[in-house]
Design a protein around this motif. Sequence first.
Motif, PDB file in Angstrom:
ATOM      1  N   ILE A  54       1.069  -1.272   0.250  1.00  0.00           N
ATOM      2  CA  ILE A  54      -0.345  -0.269   0.268  1.00  0.00           C
ATOM      3  C   ILE A  54       0.756   1.269  -0.206  1.00  0.00           C
ATOM      4  CG2 ILE A  54      -1.220   1.385   1.547  1.00  0.00           C
ATOM      5  CD1 ILE A  54      -3.552  -1.492   1.963  1.00  0.00           C
ATOM      6  N   GLU A  55       2.142   1.181   0.809  1.00  0.00           N
ATOM      7  CA  GLU A  55       2.550   2.186   0.773  1.00  0.00           C
ATOM      8  C   GLU A  55       3.136   2.874  -0.864  1.00  0.00           C
ATOM      9  OE1 GLU A  55       4.613   2.086   5.694  1.00  0.00           O
ATOM     10  OE2 GLU A  55       5.032   0.923   4.394  1.00  0.00           O
ATOM     11  N   THR A  56       4.575   1.752  -0.973  1.00  0.00           N
ATOM     12  CA  THR A  56       4.348   1.896  -2.127  1.00  0.00           C
ATOM     13  C   THR A  56       3.944   1.827  -3.282  1.00  0.00           C
ATOM     14  OG1 THR A  56       6.032   0.165  -1.764  1.00  0.00           O
ATOM     15  CG2 THR A  56       5.781   0.979  -4.322  1.00  0.00           C
ATOM     16  N   TYR A  57       2.054   1.924  -3.719  1.00  0.00           N
ATOM     17  CA  TYR A  57       1.406   2.393  -4.248  1.00  0.00           C
ATOM     18  C   TYR A  57       1.151   3.314  -4.335  1.00  0.00           C
ATOM     19  CZ  TYR A  57      -3.081   2.591  -6.747  1.00  0.00           C
ATOM     20  OH  TYR A  57      -4.471   2.815  -7.853  1.00  0.00           O
ATOM     21  N   ALA A  58       1.417   3.920  -3.248  1.00  0.00           N
ATOM     22  CA  ALA A  58       0.352   5.314  -3.128  1.00  0.00           C
ATOM     23  C   ALA A  58       1.446   5.922  -2.855  1.00  0.00           C
ATOM     24  CB  ALA A  58       0.042   5.543  -1.217  1.00  0.00           C
ATOM     25  N   LYS A  59       2.797   6.204  -2.518  1.00  0.00           N
ATOM     26  CA  LYS A  59       3.288   6.908  -3.330  1.00  0.00           C
ATOM     27  C   LYS A  59       3.800   7.321  -4.418  1.00  0.00           C
ATOM     28  CE  LYS A  59       6.484   6.394   1.151  1.00  0.00           C
ATOM     29  NZ  LYS A  59       7.397   5.284   1.692  1.00  0.00           N
ATOM     30  N   MET A  92      -1.197  16.963  11.415  1.00  0.00           N
ATOM     31  CA  MET A  92      -1.773  18.504  12.866  1.00  0.00           C
ATOM     32  C   MET A  92      -0.954  19.757  12.220  1.00  0.00           C
ATOM     33  SD  MET A  92      -4.940  16.183  13.891  1.00  0.00           S
ATOM     34  CE  MET A  92      -6.269  18.352  14.058  1.00  0.00           C
ATOM     35  N   GLU A  93       0.582  18.700  12.710  1.00  0.00           N
ATOM     36  CA  GLU A  93       1.601  19.592  13.658  1.00  0.00           C
ATOM     37  C   GLU A  93       2.472  20.330  12.864  1.00  0.00           C
ATOM     38  OE1 GLU A  93       3.033  17.489  17.231  1.00  0.00           O
ATOM     39  OE2 GLU A  93       0.957  17.922  18.733  1.00  0.00           O
ATOM     40  N   ASN A  94       1.793  19.816  11.723  1.00  0.00           N
ATOM     41  CA  ASN A  94       3.107  20.775  10.584  1.00  0.00           C
ATOM     42  C   ASN A  94       4.196  19.529  10.422  1.00  0.00           C
ATOM     43  OD1 ASN A  94       3.953  21.273   7.844  1.00  0.00           O
ATOM     44  ND2 ASN A  94       4.921  23.269   8.860  1.00  0.00           N
ATOM     45  N   GLN A  95       4.911  18.422  10.515  1.00  0.00           N
ATOM     46  CA  GLN A  95       5.796  17.595  10.561  1.00  0.00           C
ATOM     47  C   GLN A  95       5.481  16.736   9.907  1.00  0.00           C
ATOM     48  OE1 GLN A  95       6.690  16.333  14.852  1.00  0.00           O
ATOM     49  NE2 GLN A  95       5.327  17.298  15.179  1.00  0.00           N
ATOM     50  N   LEU A  96       4.947  16.362   8.889  1.00  0.00           N
ATOM     51  CA  LEU A  96       4.368  15.488   7.708  1.00  0.00           C
ATOM     52  C   LEU A  96       3.442  16.385   6.920  1.00  0.00           C
ATOM     53  CD1 LEU A  96       3.348  12.323   8.933  1.00  0.00           C
ATOM     54  CD2 LEU A  96       4.982  12.158   7.748  1.00  0.00           C
ATOM     55  N   ASP A  97       3.272  15.949   5.371  1.00  0.00           N
ATOM     56  CA  ASP A  97       2.877  16.786   4.004  1.00  0.00           C
ATOM     57  C   ASP A  97       1.337  16.109   4.018  1.00  0.00           C
ATOM     58  OD1 ASP A  97       4.161  19.387   4.321  1.00  0.00           O
ATOM     59  OD2 ASP A  97       5.708  17.929   3.902  1.00  0.00           O
ATOM     60  N   VAL A  98       2.078  14.768   3.559  1.00  0.00           N
ATOM     61  CA  VAL A  98       0.872  13.900   3.112  1.00  0.00           C
ATOM     62  C   VAL A  98       1.112  12.359   3.114  1.00  0.00           C
ATOM     63  CG1 VAL A  98      -0.055  12.407   0.916  1.00  0.00           C
ATOM     64  CG2 VAL A  98       1.192  15.091   0.637  1.00  0.00           C
ATOM     65  N   VAL A  99      -0.499  11.616   4.062  1.00  0.00           N
ATOM     66  CA  VAL A  99      -1.185  10.874   4.652  1.00  0.00           C
ATOM     67  C   VAL A  99      -1.898  10.096   3.737  1.00  0.00           C
ATOM     68  CG1 VAL A  99      -0.194  10.820   6.515  1.00  0.00           C
ATOM     69  CG2 VAL A  99      -2.479  11.975   6.655  1.00  0.00           C
ATOM     70  N   TRP A 100      -2.061   8.765   3.762  1.00  0.00           N
ATOM     71  CA  TRP A 100      -3.369   7.871   3.190  1.00  0.00           C
ATOM     72  C   TRP A 100      -3.841   7.018   3.826  1.00  0.00           C
ATOM     73  CZ3 TRP A 100       1.690   8.861   1.256  1.00  0.00           C
ATOM     74  CH2 TRP A 100       2.485   7.759   2.034  1.00  0.00           C
ATOM     75  N   TYR A 101      -5.110   6.817   4.204  1.00  0.00           N
ATOM     76  CA  TYR A 101      -5.903   6.164   5.130  1.00  0.00           C
ATOM     77  C   TYR A 101      -7.361   5.879   3.874  1.00  0.00           C
ATOM     78  CZ  TYR A 101      -1.886   6.766   8.768  1.00  0.00           C
ATOM     79  OH  TYR A 101      -1.348   7.060   9.409  1.00  0.00           O
ATOM     80  N   ALA A 102      -7.547   5.117   4.928  1.00  0.00           N
ATOM     81  CA  ALA A 102      -9.320   4.033   4.418  1.00  0.00           C
ATOM     82  C   ALA A 102     -10.212   6.125   5.564  1.00  0.00           C
ATOM     83  CB  ALA A 102     -10.203   3.264   5.356  1.00  0.00           C
ATOM     84  N   THR A 103     -10.700   6.848   4.676  1.00  0.00           N
ATOM     85  CA  THR A 103     -11.607   7.526   5.160  1.00  0.00           C
ATOM     86  C   THR A 103     -12.247   7.522   6.660  1.00  0.00           C
ATOM     87  OG1 THR A 103     -12.421  10.064   4.683  1.00  0.00           O
ATOM     88  CG2 THR A 103     -13.549   7.368   4.178  1.00  0.00           C
ATOM     89  N   ILE A 114      -8.545  14.155   0.078  1.00  0.00           N
ATOM     90  CA  ILE A 114      -8.239  14.339  -1.527  1.00  0.00           C
ATOM     91  C   ILE A 114      -9.861  13.322  -2.093  1.00  0.00           C
ATOM     92  CG2 ILE A 114      -7.349  14.617  -3.463  1.00  0.00           C
ATOM     93  CD1 ILE A 114      -5.657  15.754  -0.424  1.00  0.00           C
ATOM     94  N   ARG A 115     -10.778  13.559  -1.794  1.00  0.00           N
ATOM     95  CA  ARG A 115     -11.985  12.796  -2.311  1.00  0.00           C
ATOM     96  C   ARG A 115     -11.377  11.899  -3.563  1.00  0.00           C
ATOM     97  NH1 ARG A 115     -14.554  17.079   1.194  1.00  0.00           N
ATOM     98  NH2 ARG A 115     -15.398  16.197   3.537  1.00  0.00           N
ATOM     99  N   ILE A 116     -10.810  10.910  -3.771  1.00  0.00           N
ATOM    100  CA  ILE A 116     -10.602  10.604  -5.037  1.00  0.00           C
ATOM    101  C   ILE A 116     -10.094   9.638  -4.121  1.00  0.00           C
ATOM    102  CG2 ILE A 116      -9.567  10.211  -7.048  1.00  0.00           C
ATOM    103  CD1 ILE A 116      -8.925  13.411  -7.751  1.00  0.00           C
ATOM    104  N   CYS A 117     -10.545   8.041  -4.682  1.00  0.00           N
ATOM    105  CA  CYS A 117      -9.958   6.965  -4.265  1.00  0.00           C
ATOM    106  C   CYS A 117      -9.136   6.538  -5.008  1.00  0.00           C
ATOM    107  CB  CYS A 117     -11.814   6.100  -3.703  1.00  0.00           C
ATOM    108  SG  CYS A 117     -10.665   4.143  -2.835  1.00  0.00           S
ATOM    109  N   ILE A 118      -7.833   6.736  -3.828  1.00  0.00           N
ATOM    110  CA  ILE A 118      -6.607   6.187  -4.471  1.00  0.00           C
ATOM    111  C   ILE A 118      -6.562   4.656  -5.385  1.00  0.00           C
ATOM    112  CG2 ILE A 118      -5.269   7.853  -2.647  1.00  0.00           C
ATOM    113  CD1 ILE A 118      -3.667   5.376  -1.133  1.00  0.00           C
ATOM    114  N   TYR A 119      -7.428   3.693  -4.375  1.00  0.00           N
ATOM    115  CA  TYR A 119      -7.353   2.321  -5.470  1.00  0.00           C
ATOM    116  C   TYR A 119      -8.589   2.619  -5.931  1.00  0.00           C
ATOM    117  CZ  TYR A 119      -3.623  -0.074  -3.291  1.00  0.00           C
ATOM    118  OH  TYR A 119      -2.248  -0.625  -2.562  1.00  0.00           O
ATOM    119  N   ARG A 120      -9.321   3.379  -6.542  1.00  0.00           N
ATOM    120  CA  ARG A 120     -10.703   3.012  -7.528  1.00  0.00           C
ATOM    121  C   ARG A 120     -11.645   2.153  -6.181  1.00  0.00           C
ATOM    122  NH1 ARG A 120      -9.243   4.427 -12.344  1.00  0.00           N
ATOM    123  NH2 ARG A 120     -11.385   5.291 -11.975  1.00  0.00           N
ATOM    124  N   GLY A 121     -12.397   2.213  -4.912  1.00  0.00           N
ATOM    125  CA  GLY A 121     -13.102   1.463  -4.658  1.00  0.00           C
ATOM    126  C   GLY A 121     -12.362  -0.077  -4.310  1.00  0.00           C
TER     127      GLY A 121
END
Length: 303
Positions: A54-59, A92-103, A114-121
């Motif tokens: 998942i990490e490799t795909y998301a990046k 939230m504390e500006n130590q990271l810029d992007v994360v990816w999770y199930a909403t 960003i409401r576009i599902c990265i795995y297309r559902g």
Amino acid sequence: MSLISPLFIFRRSGLNYRRSSFWAIGSLIGLFLLVSFSAQAQTKLRVVQGTNTIETYAKGLLMLALSKSPNKYTLDEAIPNTSEERMVTMLMENQLDVVWYATTNDLEERLQPIRICIYRGLLGYRVLMIKKGTQSKFDGIKTLQDLRRVSLGQGRFWADTNVLTANSLNVVKVLKYEGLFYMLDGDRFDGYPRGVHEPWSEIQRYPKLALDVEQNLLLSYTNPFYFFVSKSNTKLANEIEQGLRAAIADGSFDDYFFNDPTVKDAIEKSNLKNRTLIHLENPTLPPKTPVDDKSLWFDPYSL
């Protein structure tokens, strides 16, 4: 000895002064442009370390989206992976810029999705891991009501568990992930819902257990997996969204999705389009989920 007019000296000095001034101004402009270009070329986005599927795909998808932007980005993987709650706090504390999770509703309140599902559902589709020799328990199941006749194992605190119980399914809740495989082998429940990319590799990890994949059923519920940025980083959110939409429009999103090794393996092994689909309602789905935008979602029956 010739005499040089003071006026000539003044004019020549003024000319040299103007040339020097123009040279100095030009140098400053060039330096400014060089610094600006360098800063643009070196814009780094801080993301967590990690190389699971998942990490490799998301990046990779994140970089595809940002390649559509006029600004130049690279990834800075300097942050060790840790718990979801800790990473959300760091964002939230500006130590990271992007994360990816199930909403979830909580994530969408605290972060900017960003409401576009990265795995297309795709991660909302489930097949059942079962004990070898028990396929007959599932052969007559066609509807949600039929599915309630069998018992399903799940982690006690998993989001999936809430979806299953909300649909009045018979759920056996277990604390430890590893324990689910042994309990399935020991007939403590009938089936173990897994993401379509998961069961084959998991079965290989437990070769001494009599585990198999059920042949006919496909459970589904809307389970968006998003990129998230901080509430204050609207510029980055817009660039990621515009990049993803551009990738959908030009076909590069589909190319990336369908050529991902995990996605390809899941589609080839799971025989999705020939399974009986049983849809589950997700009562915790955030209200702004773009469920009606068909361009954002994978349809297994269109393969």
